[in-house]
Design an enzyme around this catalytic site. Structure first.
Site, mmCIF file in Angstrom:
data_model
loop_
_atom_site.group_PDB
_atom_site.id
_atom_site.type_symbol
_atom_site.label_atom_id
_atom_site.label_comp_id
_atom_site.label_asym_id
_atom_site.label_seq_id
_atom_site.Cartn_x
_atom_site.Cartn_y
_atom_site.Cartn_z
ATOM 1 N N ASN A 48 -8.788 31.204 -6.089
ATOM 2 C CA ASN A 48 -7.548 30.495 -6.364
ATOM 3 C C ASN A 48 -6.449 31.446 -5.920
ATOM 4 O O ASN A 48 -6.086 32.354 -6.672
ATOM 5 C CB ASN A 48 -7.417 30.138 -7.844
ATOM 6 C CG ASN A 48 -6.168 29.341 -8.128
ATOM 7 O OD1 ASN A 48 -5.211 29.362 -7.363
ATOM 8 N ND2 ASN A 48 -6.164 28.643 -9.252
ATOM 9 N N ARG A 85 2.418 17.633 -6.202
ATOM 10 C CA ARG A 85 3.486 18.486 -6.730
ATOM 11 C C ARG A 85 4.550 18.655 -5.660
ATOM 12 O O ARG A 85 4.707 17.810 -4.788
ATOM 13 C CB ARG A 85 2.877 19.816 -7.176
ATOM 14 C CG ARG A 85 1.938 19.616 -8.389
ATOM 15 C CD ARG A 85 1.439 20.892 -8.960
ATOM 16 N NE ARG A 85 2.542 21.738 -9.434
ATOM 17 C CZ ARG A 85 2.403 23.025 -9.683
ATOM 18 N NH1 ARG A 85 1.242 23.623 -9.514
ATOM 19 N NH2 ARG A 85 3.435 23.737 -10.107
ATOM 20 N N HIS A 97 -7.887 24.984 -7.209
ATOM 21 C CA HIS A 97 -6.554 24.909 -7.822
ATOM 22 C C HIS A 97 -6.662 24.077 -9.082
ATOM 23 O O HIS A 97 -7.277 23.008 -9.075
ATOM 24 C CB HIS A 97 -5.537 24.292 -6.865
ATOM 25 C CG HIS A 97 -5.351 25.120 -5.640
ATOM 26 N ND1 HIS A 97 -4.598 26.267 -5.645
ATOM 27 C CD2 HIS A 97 -5.877 24.994 -4.406
ATOM 28 C CE1 HIS A 97 -4.656 26.808 -4.443
ATOM 29 N NE2 HIS A 97 -5.425 26.070 -3.676
ATOM 30 N N PRO A 151 -1.934 35.404 -7.888
ATOM 31 C CA PRO A 151 -0.742 35.616 -8.693
ATOM 32 C C PRO A 151 -0.554 34.597 -9.806
ATOM 33 O O PRO A 151 -0.749 33.400 -9.605
ATOM 34 C CB PRO A 151 0.408 35.498 -7.694
ATOM 35 C CG PRO A 151 -0.182 35.510 -6.358
ATOM 36 C CD PRO A 151 -1.636 35.253 -6.473
ATOM 37 N N ASN A 152 -0.207 35.114 -10.951
ATOM 38 C CA ASN A 152 0.184 34.346 -12.136
ATOM 39 C C ASN A 152 -0.960 33.641 -12.856
ATOM 40 O O ASN A 152 -0.734 33.047 -13.900
ATOM 41 C CB ASN A 152 1.303 33.349 -11.806
ATOM 42 C CG ASN A 152 2.549 34.044 -11.328
ATOM 43 O OD1 ASN A 152 3.005 34.986 -11.955
ATOM 44 N ND2 ASN A 152 3.081 33.617 -10.200
ATOM 45 N N ALA A 190 0.119 31.079 -5.327
ATOM 46 C CA ALA A 190 1.160 30.759 -4.350
ATOM 47 C C ALA A 190 0.834 31.262 -2.948
ATOM 48 O O ALA A 190 1.351 30.731 -1.963
ATOM 49 C CB ALA A 190 2.498 31.325 -4.815
ATOM 50 N N ARG A 238 2.314 29.996 -18.844
ATOM 51 C CA ARG A 238 3.093 29.440 -17.737
ATOM 52 C C ARG A 238 2.907 27.918 -17.617
ATOM 53 O O ARG A 238 1.788 27.436 -17.518
ATOM 54 C CB ARG A 238 2.609 30.112 -16.452
ATOM 55 C CG ARG A 238 3.235 29.594 -15.207
ATOM 56 C CD ARG A 238 2.628 30.299 -13.996
ATOM 57 N NE ARG A 238 3.189 29.746 -12.788
ATOM 58 C CZ ARG A 238 2.465 29.394 -11.747
ATOM 59 N NH1 ARG A 238 1.158 29.537 -11.759
ATOM 60 N NH2 ARG A 238 3.045 28.893 -10.688
ATOM 61 N N TYR A 240 -0.626 23.500 -16.185
ATOM 62 C CA TYR A 240 -1.832 24.329 -16.181
ATOM 63 C C TYR A 240 -2.625 24.278 -17.482
ATOM 64 O O TYR A 240 -3.712 24.851 -17.560
ATOM 65 C CB TYR A 240 -1.465 25.779 -15.851
ATOM 66 C CG TYR A 240 -0.834 25.905 -14.489
ATOM 67 C CD1 TYR A 240 -1.600 25.778 -13.335
ATOM 68 C CD2 TYR A 240 0.531 26.114 -14.348
ATOM 69 C CE1 TYR A 240 -1.027 25.873 -12.082
ATOM 70 C CE2 TYR A 240 1.118 26.209 -13.099
ATOM 71 C CZ TYR A 240 0.332 26.090 -11.974
ATOM 72 O OH TYR A 240 0.906 26.179 -10.736
ATOM 73 N N GLU A 258 -12.108 27.139 -2.306
ATOM 74 C CA GLU A 258 -10.756 27.303 -2.845
ATOM 75 C C GLU A 258 -10.590 26.354 -4.022
ATOM 76 O O GLU A 258 -10.950 25.175 -3.922
ATOM 77 C CB GLU A 258 -9.728 26.981 -1.756
ATOM 78 C CG GLU A 258 -8.301 27.153 -2.233
ATOM 79 C CD GLU A 258 -7.305 26.933 -1.106
ATOM 80 O OE1 GLU A 258 -7.253 27.766 -0.188
ATOM 81 O OE2 GLU A 258 -6.594 25.921 -1.146
#
Length: 145
Positions: free
Chosen positions: A74, A108, A101, A9-10, A77, A17, A22, A99
């Site tokens: 990735n 964060r 990110h 997502p996103n 969320a 964003r 990012y 994985e």
């Protein structure tokens, strides 16, 4: 090597964003970067993105049957709460899984520090920006990261 890169997502909103987290580069930039790496290494790399948990699980299960040798994911969320994606990754025992990110999830919000999906992967790369994807590809190819 046949590698599948899954973005959750996103991720399609890169460059739109939260640029301070990012970066300014958009999703097309990321795809081109991965395509260039595929050419450079002679790898068969497919990129795919979805904002839907079930679609991600379907794509992971499809990879089991289509000869995919490595998955770079990735989960966005979903990283922090999708035991369904964890279980789908875990069932792919003969496929290398990494994985990735873009941001440093450990620095964060508290909830981002926990990844339920990382336990189903051989490696987790975070905080290296878009370069993390290239590092993940190198890992899958057996190139030291």
């Amino acid at each position: 090597m046949k590698i599948l890169v899954i973005n959750g997502p996103n991720l399609n909103f890169l460059g739109i964003r939260e640029k301070s987290i990012y970066g300014n580069e958009n999703y097309d930039y990321l795809i081109k970067m991965i395509e260039d790496k595929a050419k450079e290494t002679g790898s068969d790399i497919t990129t795919w993105q979805s904002n839907h948990e079930g679609a991600i699980i379907d794509k992971l299960q499809e990879a089991y049957f289509d000869g995919t040798e490595a998955i770079i994911i990735n989960p966005g969320a979903y990283t922090h709460y999708s035991y369904a994606i964890h279980d789908a990754l875990k069932s792919l025992e003969n496929i290398v899984k990494v994985e990735v990110h873009i941001s440093n999830i450990k620095k964060r919000e508290d909830f981002r520090a926990n990844s339920v999906t990382a336990a189903a992967c051989e490696l987790q790369i975070y905080g290296h920006g878009l370069k993390g994807y290239l590092e993940a590809i190198d890992y899958c190819l057996g190139i030291e990261v």
